[in-house]
Design a protein around this motif. Structure first.
Motif: not given
Length: 450
Positions: A387-407
């Motif tokens: 999520v966006e820090p301090g909120t519950k707003e979904p953060d799909a962009a960071t999710t995708g970036e974590v996925l790519r870097r982990a892979q």
């Protein structure tokens, strides 16, 4: 470094990155894929696999990736599990197909007997076999409608049940599953899911309020007397590994029992030891009227099952159920090998062990990185929601970036969630501890780098 024999030479249980990911050979194959396969068949990570087993997947360039995906919870007992491989090898030399509806064979009956025995509840049951999870769910609804004579089916927010017309209708998420594929099947009604992290009044009120809202809507908008079935995943899979607030599922089950509604548990992703129970329903003592299973049932061969109360299943007329390939003999032998492995190798307990390793590490990671809003799951079915820090707003962009870097670091993992902001972890139950530890270390590094 350990090795594991999985239907062939010993496969080193190590992460090994020798090229960029995907490497040149995988990129060549990807170009062929793009020329031959429609783009609607997407790919999470376009590395082309040559070997897999234990906790690794080896690609055409010689990279060995840590597997936190299990083919979406399918290869829980490992790829080319020795028991599975040996049974299939023998069966393929005997015969590959007769169609069970034409001339039956014993292994189909053995699988059905086993599922009747191990699924929740000690009532008399019947099982029949089909090809996929979607086909199992669709057939479960057919049985419920036939047995009750009622039309309506109730499902929930964040649900995923498949890609056929009916199961696509049951599924909650538009993109990519439903977009421009309508019109959809009639008499399907959607209710709120008890999603603790996102419940407006907080997790403590979630179960009671969500159940009350769902039951009130069923009574007012549909009429309980018109509902054939309630269909629900004990843990919502594609929806983001949402574990309904404790008490929600039992309340629904009680309501169904009181109103003659068939309670269908979709255990396609949660079944066969994945959650640290043989079936996820067992965690709260739920005894469904019908259970659908697939994915982990046959070690990667296409098989699924519908298991239900005998008094429901026996009402369908002769010829009303079945299919040409359902319960293929190779898949049945594979399933018997899977069930033997789960029991003999203690994989229910192993799933709990995996959860006991992963969840504390991920919670500590969340304490350090406020972009991780929630850590959840049971056994070897675990997720983090970003999520966006301090909120519950979904953060799909960071999710995708974590996925790519982990892979890129050699960790194969998956995303999920209605908002595309969940990383889900489904390691094989046979993954060695050192790979589990190394995979978690990669995640810690990726978040640290971000």
């Amino acid at each position: 470094m350990s090795t594991i024999t999985q239907g062939g030479p010993s496969l080193p249980q190590e992460r090994r990155v020798v090229t960029e990911i995907p490497g040149p050979r995988s990129r060549e194959l990807l170009a062929r894929k793009q020329a031959a396969v429609p783009p609607g068949i997407g790919t999470t990570l376009p590395v082309f696999v040559t070997h897999a087993g234990g906790g690794v997947v080896v690609d055409a360039d010689g990279n060995s990736l840590i597997d936190f995906g299990s083919g979406i919870a399918v290869t829980s007992v490992g790829n080319a599990n020795p028991r599975v491989a040996e049974r299939v090898r023998k069966q393929v030399g005997d015969f590959t197909h007769t169609c069970f509806m034409v001339t039956p064979y014993e292994s189909y009956v053995e699988v059905c007997e086993a599922l009747n025995r191990i699924t929740p509840g000690d009532h008399e049951k019947r099982t029949f076999l089909v090809n996929s999870g979607a086909e199992a769910v669709e057939n479960a609804v057919k049985v419920a409608r036939h047995a009750t004579g009622r039309p309506a089916v109730v499902v929930f927010d964040h649900a995923y049940h498949g890609r056929t017309l009916l199961t696509m209708t049951l599924t909650a998420k538009n993109m990519p599953y439903k977009h421009r594929f309508g019109p959809f099947a009639p008499e399907v009604y959607r209710m709120p899911l008890a999603y603790p992290f996102r419940w407006p009044t907080g997790p403590d009120n979630c179960a009671a309020e969500a159940a009350a809202q769902a039951i009130d809507a069923i009574n007012k908008q549909i009429g309980a007397e018109n509902v054939a079935a309630v269909v629900i995943e004990p843990i919502a899979g594609e929806g983001g590994f949402i574990e309904p607030a404790p008490g929600f599922l039992p309340r629904l089950a009680e309501f169904c029992k009181a109103n003659g509604i068939v309670f269908i548990a979709d255990e396609v992703q949660t079944g066969f030891a994945r959650t640290g129970d043989l079936f996820a329903c067992e965690h709260e003592g739920i005894v469904p009227d019908i259970v659908t299973t697939a994915k982990g049932i046959a070690g990667g061969l296409p098989l699924a099952a519908v298991t239900g109360r005998a008094e429901l299943m026996d009402q369908v007329h002769v010829g009303g159920l079945g299919g040409t390939y359902g319960g293929n003999p190779l898949a049945c032998e594979a399933a018997l090998g899977v069930l033997e492995t789960i029991e003999n190798d203690g994989l229910v307990e192993r799933a709990r062990r995996i959860g006991s390793i992963m969840l504390p590490r991920l919670r500590a990671l969340a304490d350090r990185h406020p972009v991780i809003g929630d850590v959840r799951g049971r056994g070897a079915m675990v997720a983090i929601e970003l999520v966006e820090p301090g909120t519950k707003e979904p953060d799909a962009a960071t999710t995708g970036e974590v996925l790519r870097r982990a892979q890129a670091e050699g960790l194969l993992t998956l995303t999920a969630g209605t908002y595309g902001n969940v990383l889900r972890f489904l390691p094989p139950l046979v993954i060695p501890d050192h790979l589990l530890d190394e995979g978690l270390g990669i995640l810690e590094k990726v978040f640290g780098d971000l």
